[in-house]
Design a protein around this motif. Structure first.
Motif, PDB file in Angstrom:
ATOM      1  N   SER A  89       1.971  30.161  75.969  1.00  0.00           N
ATOM      2  CA  SER A  89       2.878  30.147  77.102  1.00  0.00           C
ATOM      3  C   SER A  89       2.336  29.180  78.292  1.00  0.00           C
ATOM      4  N   ILE A  90       1.293  28.809  78.355  1.00  0.00           N
ATOM      5  CA  ILE A  90       0.832  27.680  79.288  1.00  0.00           C
ATOM      6  C   ILE A  90       1.482  26.247  78.837  1.00  0.00           C
ATOM      7  N   GLY A  91       1.290  25.972  77.559  1.00  0.00           N
ATOM      8  CA  GLY A  91       2.024  24.802  77.051  1.00  0.00           C
ATOM      9  C   GLY A  91       3.635  24.786  77.223  1.00  0.00           C
ATOM     10  N   GLU A  92       4.146  25.901  77.052  1.00  0.00           N
ATOM     11  CA  GLU A  92       5.754  26.142  77.300  1.00  0.00           C
ATOM     12  C   GLU A  92       5.877  25.837  78.813  1.00  0.00           C
ATOM     13  N   TRP A  93       5.248  26.424  79.450  1.00  0.00           N
ATOM     14  CA  TRP A  93       5.530  26.063  81.156  1.00  0.00           C
ATOM     15  C   TRP A  93       5.390  24.278  81.229  1.00  0.00           C
ATOM     16  N   ALA A  94       4.260  23.862  80.602  1.00  0.00           N
ATOM     17  CA  ALA A  94       4.256  22.544  80.771  1.00  0.00           C
ATOM     18  C   ALA A  94       5.408  21.866  80.641  1.00  0.00           C
ATOM     19  N   LEU A  95       5.796  21.941  79.051  1.00  0.00           N
ATOM     20  CA  LEU A  95       6.994  21.196  78.798  1.00  0.00           C
ATOM     21  C   LEU A  95       8.459  21.388  79.374  1.00  0.00           C
ATOM     22  N   ARG A  96       8.511  22.647  79.714  1.00  0.00           N
ATOM     23  CA  ARG A  96       9.783  23.055  80.528  1.00  0.00           C
ATOM     24  C   ARG A  96       9.719  22.560  82.002  1.00  0.00           C
ATOM     25  N   THR A  97       8.550  22.420  82.696  1.00  0.00           N
ATOM     26  CA  THR A  97       8.410  22.011  83.956  1.00  0.00           C
ATOM     27  C   THR A  97       8.579  20.440  83.888  1.00  0.00           C
ATOM     28  N   ALA A  98       8.019  19.725  82.954  1.00  0.00           N
ATOM     29  CA  ALA A  98       8.155  18.275  82.863  1.00  0.00           C
ATOM     30  C   ALA A  98       9.597  17.906  82.720  1.00  0.00           C
ATOM     31  N   CYS A  99      10.297  18.603  81.672  1.00  0.00           N
ATOM     32  CA  CYS A  99      11.647  18.190  81.474  1.00  0.00           C
ATOM     33  C   CYS A  99      12.401  18.333  82.703  1.00  0.00           C
ATOM     34  N   ASP A 100      12.260  19.659  83.375  1.00  0.00           N
ATOM     35  CA  ASP A 100      12.985  19.895  84.626  1.00  0.00           C
ATOM     36  C   ASP A 100      12.721  18.729  85.572  1.00  0.00           C
ATOM     37  N   GLN A 101      11.254  18.300  85.971  1.00  0.00           N
ATOM     38  CA  GLN A 101      10.981  17.405  87.079  1.00  0.00           C
ATOM     39  C   GLN A 101      11.508  15.902  86.757  1.00  0.00           C
ATOM     40  N   ILE A 102      11.622  15.674  85.524  1.00  0.00           N
ATOM     41  CA  ILE A 102      11.779  14.361  85.170  1.00  0.00           C
ATOM     42  C   ILE A 102      13.395  14.001  85.009  1.00  0.00           C
ATOM     43  N   ALA A 103      14.111  15.207  84.335  1.00  0.00           N
ATOM     44  CA  ALA A 103      15.460  15.193  84.631  1.00  0.00           C
ATOM     45  C   ALA A 103      15.976  15.132  86.003  1.00  0.00           C
ATOM     46  N   GLN A 104      15.212  15.921  86.843  1.00  0.00           N
ATOM     47  CA  GLN A 104      15.908  15.765  88.254  1.00  0.00           C
ATOM     48  C   GLN A 104      15.665  14.092  88.800  1.00  0.00           C
ATOM     49  N   LEU A 105      14.463  13.964  88.579  1.00  0.00           N
ATOM     50  CA  LEU A 105      14.037  12.611  88.864  1.00  0.00           C
ATOM     51  C   LEU A 105      15.035  11.370  88.577  1.00  0.00           C
ATOM     52  N   GLN A 106      15.324  11.610  87.312  1.00  0.00           N
ATOM     53  CA  GLN A 106      16.230  10.614  86.485  1.00  0.00           C
ATOM     54  C   GLN A 106      17.536  10.451  87.216  1.00  0.00           C
ATOM     55  N   LEU A 107      18.031  11.679  87.751  1.00  0.00           N
ATOM     56  CA  LEU A 107      19.167  11.626  88.411  1.00  0.00           C
ATOM     57  C   LEU A 107      19.168  11.176  89.755  1.00  0.00           C
ATOM     58  N   ASP A 108      18.140  11.512  90.526  1.00  0.00           N
ATOM     59  CA  ASP A 108      17.999  11.183  91.863  1.00  0.00           C
ATOM     60  C   ASP A 108      17.784   9.576  91.986  1.00  0.00           C
ATOM     61  N   ARG A 110      18.586   7.281  89.414  1.00  0.00           N
ATOM     62  CA  ARG A 110      19.580   6.749  88.476  1.00  0.00           C
ATOM     63  C   ARG A 110      18.898   5.683  87.681  1.00  0.00           C
ATOM     64  N   ARG A 111      17.809   6.035  87.203  1.00  0.00           N
ATOM     65  CA  ARG A 111      17.353   5.134  86.115  1.00  0.00           C
ATOM     66  C   ARG A 111      16.516   6.005  85.082  1.00  0.00           C
ATOM     67  N   ARG A 112      16.134   5.535  83.967  1.00  0.00           N
ATOM     68  CA  ARG A 112      15.622   5.793  82.871  1.00  0.00           C
ATOM     69  C   ARG A 112      14.395   6.196  83.339  1.00  0.00           C
ATOM     70  N   LEU A 113      13.418   7.079  82.826  1.00  0.00           N
ATOM     71  CA  LEU A 113      12.236   7.270  82.727  1.00  0.00           C
ATOM     72  C   LEU A 113      11.838   8.331  81.636  1.00  0.00           C
ATOM     73  N   ASN A 114      10.921   7.830  80.898  1.00  0.00           N
ATOM     74  CA  ASN A 114      10.604   8.901  79.757  1.00  0.00           C
ATOM     75  C   ASN A 114       9.327   9.595  80.113  1.00  0.00           C
ATOM     76  N   VAL A 115       9.393  10.655  79.403  1.00  0.00           N
ATOM     77  CA  VAL A 115       8.057  11.832  79.602  1.00  0.00           C
ATOM     78  C   VAL A 115       7.636  12.110  78.524  1.00  0.00           C
ATOM     79  N   ALA A 116       6.168  11.893  78.395  1.00  0.00           N
ATOM     80  CA  ALA A 116       5.138  12.506  77.289  1.00  0.00           C
ATOM     81  C   ALA A 116       4.665  13.706  77.564  1.00  0.00           C
ATOM     82  N   VAL A 117       4.585  14.599  76.624  1.00  0.00           N
ATOM     83  CA  VAL A 117       4.072  15.811  76.953  1.00  0.00           C
ATOM     84  C   VAL A 117       3.139  16.175  75.679  1.00  0.00           C
ATOM     85  N   ASN A 118       1.884  16.606  76.127  1.00  0.00           N
ATOM     86  CA  ASN A 118       0.874  17.132  75.208  1.00  0.00           C
ATOM     87  C   ASN A 118       1.071  18.331  74.489  1.00  0.00           C
ATOM     88  N   LEU A 119       0.837  18.444  73.162  1.00  0.00           N
ATOM     89  CA  LEU A 119       1.172  19.565  72.699  1.00  0.00           C
ATOM     90  C   LEU A 119      -0.042  19.928  71.936  1.00  0.00           C
TER      91      LEU A 119
END
Ligand code: C2E
Ligand code: MG
Ligand code: MG
Ligand code: MG
Length: 286
Positions: A89-108, A110-119
Motif C-alpha cells: 500500500s505504501i508503494g501504491e501511494w508513492a506511484l499514484r502520488t508521483a503520477c498525480d504530481q508530475i502530470a500536474q507539473l507537466q500541465l503547469d 507545458r513541458r515533458r518531464l519523465n518520472v521514475a518510481v521505485n517498485l
C-alpha cells in the motif's frame, strides 16, 4: 537464581539486540498508521542528459515524517515495510502520488518531464499490479511514456519467467522499465538479454569510484558498452563531482543523476528548477 542469570545474560550478551528489537517494533507500529495519517511525501531527484545538459526527468524518492521518530529515510523503513507487507500500500501511494504530481507539473509548465518510481518485489507480484499502474495513469492523466518503473536485478534473477511476464505487461502499457543498482547483484547478466529493458542504472558504488579506482572504471565501462550494444540507455547514479561527470561523458553514458546536479527536491523546488531550465541546460559549465 535463574531469574538473575536470565537478566544478567540478557544484559551481558544482548543489550544491542534488545534495543534494536524494541526500535524495530516501534518502527513497525508507527509504520502501520503512517499512511492513514498522511505522513509520507515524495522528493524528486533530477536526471539530466549528459549529451545536452537538459533536465529530462526525475526519480521519485519517498520520505516519512513521523511525529514519533522524526524524518525517516527509506533505507530505514522500506525493509520493514517489505517484511510486513505494508510496502504494497505504501508503494501504491508513492506511484499514484508521483503520477498525480508530475502530470500536474507537466500541465503547469507545458513541458515533458519523465518520472521514475521505485517498485519493490512484493508490489510487482501482486495480482492486480498491472491494473494498478493502468489506473494510476488514467486517474492522473500522465502519459504512459512519461512513466518509468525501477526494478532491482535481484527480482529479475530470482524468478525470470514471472519477471518476464511482469515486464512485458508494464511495457505493453507504454511504461518504461529500468533496472536499478545495476552491477551489485552477482549478476548472471544473461537475464538482460531476455527482457527488453529500457534503461540500466549504474549503481553509485561504481560511479563514486570510477575516477580513482581502475576496477570500478572497468565495470562502469563494461556496463555502458554492454547496455549500448543491446540498445539500452544508461543512467549513472550518485554523480557527485565534475571529474566523475567527465569520465561518464567520455564513456558516452546517456543520463546522470546525483548531488552534482541536484539533491532530491521538494515538489516546489522541482517546479522552480524545471521552469528555470526549460530552455537552458542544468549546469552550463558541466
Ligand atoms: P535508489 O533507488 O538507488 O535511489 C538512489 C539513492 O541515492 C537515494 O537515496 C538518493 O537520495 C541517493 N543519492 C542520489 N544522488 C546521490 C549522490 O550524489 N550521492 C549520494 N551519496 N547519494 C545520492 P534515498 O532517497 O535514501 O533512497 C534509498 C533507496 O530507497 C532507493 O535507492 C530505493 O531503493 C528506495 N526507495 C526510495 N523511495 C522508494 C519508493 O517509493 N518505493 C520503494 N519500493 N523503494 C524506494
Ligand atoms: Mg531507484
Ligand atoms: Mg539506485
Ligand atoms: Mg540504491
Amino acid at each position: 537464581r535463574s531469574k538473575a542469570l536470565g537478566r544478567n545474560s540478557l544484559a551481558v550478551f544482548t543489550p544491542g539486540l534488545g534495543r534494536e528489537l524494541m526500535d524495530k517494533l516501534k518502527l513497525e507500529s508507527a509504520l502501520r498508521t503512517a499512511l492513514d495519517r498522511d505522513e509520507f511525501y515524495l522528493v524528486y531527484q533530477p536526471q539530466v542528459s549528459l549529451k545536452t545538459g537538459q533536465l529530462t526527468g526525475v526519480e521519485a524518492l519517498i520520505r516519512w515524517k513521523s511525529p514519533a521518530l522524526g524524518l525517516v529515510m527509506p533505507g530505514d523503513f522500506i525493509p520493514v515495510a517489505e517484511e510486513t507487507g505494508l510496502i504494497v500500500s505504501i508503494g501504491e501511494w508513492a506511484l499514484r502520488t508521483a503520477c498525480d504530481q508530475i502530470a500536474q507539473l507537466q500541465l503547469d509548465l507545458r513541458r515533458r518531464l519523465n518520472v521514475a518510481v521505485n517498485l519493490s518485489p512484493r508490489q510487482v507480484h501482486q495480482k492486480d499490479f498491472q491494473t494498478m499502474i493502468e489506473s494510476a495513469l488514467l486517474e492522473s492523466g500522465l502519459p504512459a511514456n512519461s512513466l518509468e518503473v525501477e526494478l532491482t536485478e535481484h527480482l529479475l534473477m530470482r524468478d525470470s519467467e514471472e519477471s518476464l511476464e511482469i515486464i512485458e505487461r508494464v511495457q505493453a502499457l507504454g511504461v518504461k522499465v529500468a533496472i536499478d543498482d545495476f552491477g551489485t547483484g552477482f549478476s548472471n547478466m544473461s537475464y538482460i538479454t531476455r527482457f527488453r529493458i529500457d534503461r540500466l542504472k549504474i549503481d553509485q558504488s561504481f560511479v563514486s569510484r570510477c575516477v580513482d579506482d581502475q576496477n570500478s572504471l572497468a565495470v562502469t565501462t563494461a556496463i555502458i558498452a554492454l547496455a549500448h550494444s543491446l540498445r539500452i540507455d544508461v543512467v549513472a547514479e550518485g554523480v557527485e563531482t565534475p571529474a566523475q561527470a567527465a569520465v561518464l561523458r567520455d564513456l558516452r553514458c546517456d543520463f546522470a543523476q546525483g548531488y552534482l546536479y541536484a539533491r532530491p527536491l521538494s515538489l516546489e523546488g522541482l517546479r522552480a528548477m524545471a521552469s528555470e531550465t526549460t530552455k537552458q541546460s542544468v549546469l552550463e559549465s558541466i
